[in-house]
Design a protein around this motif. Sequence first.
Motif, PDB file in Angstrom:
ATOM      1  N   TYR A 118       0.936  -1.103  -0.037  1.00 43.23           N
ATOM      2  CA  TYR A 118      -0.062   0.079  -0.042  1.00 43.23           C
ATOM      3  C   TYR A 118       0.887   1.202  -0.028  1.00 43.23           C
ATOM      4  CZ  TYR A 118      -3.233   3.586   1.589  1.00 43.23           C
ATOM      5  OH  TYR A 118      -3.951   4.696   1.572  1.00 43.23           O
ATOM      6  N   ASN A 119       0.625   2.232  -0.954  1.00 46.82           N
ATOM      7  CA  ASN A 119       0.997   3.530  -0.789  1.00 46.82           C
ATOM      8  C   ASN A 119      -0.265   4.422  -0.855  1.00 46.82           C
ATOM      9  OD1 ASN A 119       3.749   3.221  -0.924  1.00 46.82           O
ATOM     10  ND2 ASN A 119       4.014   3.526  -3.074  1.00 46.82           N
ATOM     11  N   PRO A 120      -0.127   5.512   0.005  1.00 38.42           N
ATOM     12  CA  PRO A 120      -1.171   6.428  -0.013  1.00 38.42           C
ATOM     13  C   PRO A 120      -1.487   6.928  -1.287  1.00 38.42           C
ATOM     14  CG  PRO A 120       0.443   7.047   1.739  1.00 38.42           C
ATOM     15  CD  PRO A 120       0.985   6.123   0.920  1.00 38.42           C
ATOM     16  N   PRO A 121      -2.536   7.247  -1.584  1.00 38.11           N
ATOM     17  CA  PRO A 121      -3.103   7.706  -3.286  1.00 38.11           C
ATOM     18  C   PRO A 121      -2.718   9.250  -3.106  1.00 38.11           C
ATOM     19  CG  PRO A 121      -4.908   7.531  -1.839  1.00 38.11           C
ATOM     20  CD  PRO A 121      -3.892   6.960  -1.102  1.00 38.11           C
TER      21      PRO A 121
ATOM     22  N   LYS B 273     -11.198  -6.310  -3.617  1.00 43.39           N
ATOM     23  CA  LYS B 273     -10.763  -6.569  -2.218  1.00 43.39           C
ATOM     24  C   LYS B 273      -9.676  -7.529  -2.343  1.00 43.39           C
ATOM     25  CE  LYS B 273     -14.264  -5.689   0.368  1.00 43.39           C
ATOM     26  NZ  LYS B 273     -14.345  -4.493   1.373  1.00 43.39           N
ATOM     27  N   GLY B 274      -8.610  -6.830  -1.533  1.00 42.12           N
ATOM     28  CA  GLY B 274      -7.350  -7.482  -1.558  1.00 42.12           C
ATOM     29  C   GLY B 274      -7.156  -7.891  -0.002  1.00 42.12           C
ATOM     30  N   SER B 275      -5.829  -8.246   0.251  1.00 46.32           N
ATOM     31  CA  SER B 275      -5.517  -8.651   1.515  1.00 46.32           C
ATOM     32  C   SER B 275      -5.294  -7.485   2.508  1.00 46.32           C
ATOM     33  CB  SER B 275      -4.392  -9.630   1.685  1.00 46.32           C
ATOM     34  OG  SER B 275      -3.350  -8.982   1.097  1.00 46.32           O
ATOM     35  N   ASP B 276      -5.041  -6.133   2.076  1.00 43.26           N
ATOM     36  CA  ASP B 276      -4.589  -5.150   2.708  1.00 43.26           C
ATOM     37  C   ASP B 276      -5.898  -4.188   2.527  1.00 43.26           C
ATOM     38  OD1 ASP B 276      -3.431  -2.778   3.852  1.00 43.26           O
ATOM     39  OD2 ASP B 276      -1.779  -2.930   2.680  1.00 43.26           O
ATOM     40  N   GLN B 277      -6.308  -4.155   4.087  1.00 40.33           N
ATOM     41  CA  GLN B 277      -7.549  -3.135   4.136  1.00 40.33           C
ATOM     42  C   GLN B 277      -7.161  -1.783   4.046  1.00 40.33           C
ATOM     43  OE1 GLN B 277      -9.569  -4.128   7.828  1.00 40.33           O
ATOM     44  NE2 GLN B 277     -10.086  -6.389   7.117  1.00 40.33           N
ATOM     45  N   LYS B 278      -6.124  -1.225   4.022  1.00 41.40           N
ATOM     46  CA  LYS B 278      -5.850   0.113   3.792  1.00 41.40           C
ATOM     47  C   LYS B 278      -6.458   0.556   2.600  1.00 41.40           C
ATOM     48  CE  LYS B 278      -1.273   0.100   5.189  1.00 41.40           C
ATOM     49  NZ  LYS B 278      -1.128  -1.022   5.978  1.00 41.40           N
ATOM     50  N   TYR B 279      -6.051  -0.146   1.488  1.00 39.63           N
ATOM     51  CA  TYR B 279      -6.831  -0.122   0.015  1.00 39.63           C
ATOM     52  C   TYR B 279      -8.185   0.238   0.076  1.00 39.63           C
ATOM     53  CZ  TYR B 279      -2.324  -1.253  -2.494  1.00 39.63           C
ATOM     54  OH  TYR B 279      -1.357  -1.327  -3.334  1.00 39.63           O
TER      55      TYR B 279
ATOM     56  N   SER C  85       2.396  13.662 -10.251  1.00 36.62           N
ATOM     57  CA  SER C  85       2.825  13.231  -9.008  1.00 36.62           C
ATOM     58  C   SER C  85       4.197  12.818  -9.097  1.00 36.62           C
ATOM     59  CB  SER C  85       1.629  12.355  -8.311  1.00 36.62           C
ATOM     60  OG  SER C  85       1.735  10.946  -8.962  1.00 36.62           O
ATOM     61  N   ALA C  86       4.738  12.836  -8.038  1.00 32.88           N
ATOM     62  CA  ALA C  86       6.089  12.392  -7.853  1.00 32.88           C
ATOM     63  C   ALA C  86       6.241  10.995  -8.125  1.00 32.88           C
ATOM     64  CB  ALA C  86       6.725  12.983  -6.430  1.00 32.88           C
ATOM     65  N   PRO C  87       7.363  10.391  -8.671  1.00 35.04           N
ATOM     66  CA  PRO C  87       7.313   9.120  -8.898  1.00 35.04           C
ATOM     67  C   PRO C  87       7.167   8.314  -7.534  1.00 35.04           C
ATOM     68  CG  PRO C  87       9.088  10.209 -10.090  1.00 35.04           C
ATOM     69  CD  PRO C  87       8.368  11.224  -9.154  1.00 35.04           C
ATOM     70  N   GLN C  88       6.889   7.129  -7.497  1.00 30.42           N
ATOM     71  CA  GLN C  88       6.710   6.489  -6.314  1.00 30.42           C
ATOM     72  C   GLN C  88       7.152   4.779  -6.817  1.00 30.42           C
ATOM     73  OE1 GLN C  88       2.530   6.423  -5.007  1.00 30.42           O
ATOM     74  NE2 GLN C  88       3.168   7.691  -3.359  1.00 30.42           N
ATOM     75  N   ASP C  89       7.819   4.284  -5.715  1.00 29.55           N
ATOM     76  CA  ASP C  89       8.258   2.949  -5.974  1.00 29.55           C
ATOM     77  C   ASP C  89       6.947   2.231  -5.546  1.00 29.55           C
ATOM     78  OD1 ASP C  89      10.621   0.691  -4.850  1.00 29.55           O
ATOM     79  OD2 ASP C  89       9.389   0.787  -6.822  1.00 29.55           O
ATOM     80  N   ARG C  90       6.685   1.281  -6.471  1.00 31.91           N
ATOM     81  CA  ARG C  90       5.626   0.061  -5.957  1.00 31.91           C
ATOM     82  C   ARG C  90       6.213  -1.063  -5.787  1.00 31.91           C
ATOM     83  NH1 ARG C  90       0.384   1.648  -7.354  1.00 31.91           N
ATOM     84  NH2 ARG C  90       0.196   0.603  -5.236  1.00 31.91           N
ATOM     85  N   ILE C  91       6.291  -1.770  -4.490  1.00 33.08           N
ATOM     86  CA  ILE C  91       7.149  -3.011  -4.160  1.00 33.08           C
ATOM     87  C   ILE C  91       6.096  -3.827  -3.981  1.00 33.08           C
ATOM     88  CG2 ILE C  91       8.515  -3.720  -2.263  1.00 33.08           C
ATOM     89  CD1 ILE C  91       8.890  -0.628  -1.287  1.00 33.08           C
ATOM     90  N   ALA C  92       6.526  -4.960  -4.588  1.00 39.36           N
ATOM     91  CA  ALA C  92       5.687  -6.367  -4.687  1.00 39.36           C
ATOM     92  C   ALA C  92       5.156  -6.774  -3.219  1.00 39.36           C
ATOM     93  CB  ALA C  92       6.299  -7.359  -5.391  1.00 39.36           C
ATOM     94  N   SER C  93       4.364  -6.946  -2.749  1.00 36.09           N
ATOM     95  CA  SER C  93       3.802  -7.287  -1.449  1.00 36.09           C
ATOM     96  C   SER C  93       4.004  -8.849  -1.333  1.00 36.09           C
ATOM     97  CB  SER C  93       2.040  -6.889  -1.419  1.00 36.09           C
ATOM     98  OG  SER C  93       1.535  -7.820  -2.109  1.00 36.09           O
ATOM     99  N   GLY C  94       3.907  -9.610  -2.371  1.00 28.89           N
ATOM    100  CA  GLY C  94       4.232 -10.879  -2.421  1.00 28.89           C
ATOM    101  C   GLY C  94       2.953 -11.577  -2.747  1.00 28.89           C
ATOM    102  N   GLU C  95       1.847 -10.780  -2.851  1.00 32.83           N
ATOM    103  CA  GLU C  95       0.595 -11.558  -3.400  1.00 32.83           C
ATOM    104  C   GLU C  95       0.514 -11.529  -4.683  1.00 32.83           C
ATOM    105  OE1 GLU C  95      -2.577  -9.427  -1.668  1.00 32.83           O
ATOM    106  OE2 GLU C  95      -4.225 -10.614  -2.677  1.00 32.83           O
ATOM    107  N   VAL C  96       0.165 -12.525  -5.580  1.00 34.32           N
ATOM    108  CA  VAL C  96       0.359 -12.603  -7.001  1.00 34.32           C
ATOM    109  C   VAL C  96      -0.914 -13.193  -7.367  1.00 34.32           C
ATOM    110  CG1 VAL C  96       1.409 -13.658  -9.113  1.00 34.32           C
ATOM    111  CG2 VAL C  96       2.596 -12.550  -7.099  1.00 34.32           C
ATOM    112  N   THR C  97      -1.575 -12.456  -8.394  1.00 33.15           N
ATOM    113  CA  THR C  97      -2.759 -13.146  -8.919  1.00 33.15           C
ATOM    114  C   THR C  97      -2.192 -13.402 -10.547  1.00 33.15           C
ATOM    115  OG1 THR C  97      -5.167 -12.880  -9.252  1.00 33.15           O
ATOM    116  CG2 THR C  97      -3.803 -11.075  -9.619  1.00 33.15           C
ATOM    117  N   LYS C  98      -2.990 -14.670 -10.772  1.00 30.11           N
ATOM    118  CA  LYS C  98      -2.931 -14.941 -12.440  1.00 30.11           C
ATOM    119  C   LYS C  98      -4.054 -15.650 -13.128  1.00 30.11           C
ATOM    120  CE  LYS C  98      -0.914 -19.178 -10.267  1.00 30.11           C
ATOM    121  NZ  LYS C  98      -1.382 -19.188  -9.011  1.00 30.11           N
ATOM    122  N   ILE C  99      -4.107 -15.472 -14.406  1.00 32.78           N
ATOM    123  CA  ILE C  99      -5.144 -16.126 -15.010  1.00 32.78           C
ATOM    124  C   ILE C  99      -4.685 -16.798 -16.671  1.00 32.78           C
ATOM    125  CG2 ILE C  99      -6.040 -13.826 -16.061  1.00 32.78           C
ATOM    126  CD1 ILE C  99      -8.759 -14.864 -15.979  1.00 32.78           C
TER     127      ILE C  99
END
Lengths: 609, 308
Positions: free
Chosen positions: B136-139, B198-204, B288-302
């Motif tokens: 999560y990063n604040p929007p 709906k993900g695993s991080d409720q902050k979203y 906006s200023a660049p932000q890193d988006r770090i992998a949370s470890g949660e991956v979805t696939k199809i």
Amino acid sequence: MSELDKSSFFDAFNARFLSPKAVAETFVPPPAFADLTRKGHTLIVGPRGSGKTSMLKMLQLGALRSWKGPDAEEARMVIDYTGVFISTDINWQEQLAVMGSLGFNQKEIEAIEDTCITLHVLKALTRSFKHRLDLNEGSYQTAYLEDIKIVHVVSEIADLWRLTLEIKSFEGLERAISNRLTSIGYFISIESLKEDAGRASRIEAENFIMPPFFDLVSRPLEIFDNAVGLPDSHWAFCFDELELAPVRLKRQLIKRLRSMDHKIFFKLSISLFAENSDADFITNLAPSEGDDFRLISLWYAEKRRTMIFTERLVRSVLTKRGLNDAPEGIFGRSFIAEGNERSQGSNSKLKSDFLFDLEKVDPSFKKFFAKYKDKGGQPIMSAPFRKAYQIALFRWFFKGSAAMGQKMSSRSSFKVYTGWDSIVAICEGNPRWIIGIVTSMLDQHVYSKKSYPIDEALQWEVIENARHRFRSKLKTYKVTELAKDKGAFKLLDVIGKYFKSELYGAKFLAEPVNSFRVDEESWHLYREALKAALNLGAIVYIPDVSDAAFMGSVKEKRFRLCYLMATEYKIPLRFGCDRNLTYIIKDKDSRDQIIINFDYNENEDIKGM
Amino acid sequence: MKILRECNPVDDYDLAIGSCGYESRGSYIFRDYLKIDLKCSFIVIRFPKSNLFSDELNESFYERMNSRFKPYDSETLEQDLIDEYVGTVRDGSKVIVDISTMTRRHIGVVLDSLERFIYLKKFNIRVDFYYSVATYNPPPKEFGSVKFKGPVTSRFGGWRVDTNIPNSAVFGVGFEPDVCLGLIEDIEPKEIAVFIPKGSDQKYDVSLRKANMWIFSDLPEEKIFTYKINDPVFLYESLMSYLLGTMDNFRPIIIPFGPKIFALVSMFCNVSLRPKVGVWRVSSGDWSAPQDRIASGEVTKIGVIFGP
């Protein structure tokens, strides 16, 4: 349940997708409608939501037959032609633009573009034929054809249009047109996967290309009119939201406005500075001697021009809900209107206590006020002072009262923007805004189960909601790369803050600036933003000459913020002096500073002025 | 096109497609998550080089994989990709695509290129799409001026036969405050539905609700759907169900904000229902200023099977 009953807040009365009957249910003719109904070419310009679509839809048979209002019979007598309504929407342009990026060459694009436009027009015309023959809708403009004659007429028309019919009826004709359109869509979809080589012959093999519709409507109209025994009938082709149509169609139609046809005329609506428009092609288009079209402009600088129409429209909404009170009884009188009335006439009790409170904390106002007091120290309500009265009222409401220690919370300050007169002003004669705002207020009032007039706090909540939605729309208006720092939203914010600073600055100004003139420099820098603002109705044209129609050239013209946006900056619902836009923009830094000091906050320690 | 119920990685992919920029999750799937030795060809959409965050790390990784880099803003990206497929992708091939740091346009272009290639060659191929959820990063507080709004790519524009049929708008909601509201005013739909991730991080969840409160407050409950980010198959079924149920009366336009998995699934729906559904994107440029988006470890696939 009618279509309007099912509409949600987000519909905000958009006539685009309402049936003609549904439009007629609540239609109240605005001042411009009488002009529109007159036979002949017409061009209607105005911001989005100003009623263009509704008016054009009302020219259709379905609407005219079901219209029951007091003006209905008169309109039916005047409108002795058949309206054919052709709508466009945001998808049209996108759809047809697709071909360019899929590798179709210019010639192929134009051919398919013409074909699709033609098919849409022919579909609308076929529907109109059907309506003319529909005996269930009433007798107005009804024609009769025996079944066998219908078959002949339809067959002849289908041959002209090179369509194959499964069933020889007008329904069958309409279905054939839809099938042709569908097949073109599938063709483009599959074609986009293929190599470019050989495309021209693949298109030819499909055999669906049609010429521009102008070549394909005259003869079918003659066939139909002769068959029903009305060879001298007239037909009005009504093209709505032309700003969304392909550029070539726009140009062709505008060209037709300058020509005459014994049978056909065109009624066109357009928002002047469309988002996707590649040229302000009608900027220099003005009716001149020898031209045979009428221009109708739907910007209303002054409240009085919209008052009657707004009242009639609101009354129709109220009547539908079983409310027979006058709008003032439902929404109450505006605080400002009451104050204005009381300020007139030497014998009436003046709402003037605040003036004396204001002069205690505002030395610049005190100096001004001193010039307008009689020997007894009471205000002389001369014309110049009455002009300044409302300014003083706002200044006290939003600044002076706090300095007095009278905590005027933001919830109380909405009084200046609620009540019937304010609602009329804020809605700007825009039917979509009128119905959206009024309907929301009525709906929410029902839940409150209180008596009328509707609570001021509720009214203010609806107005704030509407303003928020409108600001969101401004934010998502597309800007070009060149204009990336100069979007409509930011520009209007700068202007609004400037006007706010004029009103609430250190010095009291009896006639603060609250309109602007677009000079050469600002037009050059903020062209995109101004076009967007005008198109959306965020700024309103103030003609220098009374009743002058707005013709598209923005330079040297005078504008104000729409009153819905005025509520954001706590400025009155009226316009006054103007200043060049370049000056306003360049001065924004100093104005921002003053505003930061001003804003009332309950937690702030107000030290007086 | 056929959606696979299960999508498990294989160790014999013929081609991998990814994107390379400064976000550290840009190479996470291939480098850390899959835990298989990918010996296939790599095609990488390259964002402008920068010294920010993990740009160099990502580039080094992809260079080690002997990737062929394609500029992110290439006007001929679709054809460039097709040219790369020749000789690499055959009938029965397996392709893996990491959409984590791709733009929605890129996702559309990749789909376009695969669709066009297999149509021309009459191949059947399997394509597995992976998406790495970021921590999560604040929007951002403000959404910049809109530079582009329209179909993701031309093929996703759809086709309208009857202009009297009203639009419906289907939003995948994201953080962009009030953008959905502004677009509603723009598209003027007669019907609206929103899909909330709906993900695993409720902050979203909290940030989403805040950014979109004006819509949620006015929309009836039955028009608000939630979907699990880690169940894209169910999302596809839900979205298709909604579209099929409303398509006769409305002309749907899907505008996918929020997680890119929703954008991807929207485009699958477009392919399945073409040309009746449009999928749009809205781009605001880089405010906006660049932000890193770090992998949370949660991956979805199809996974999907593409065929002619």
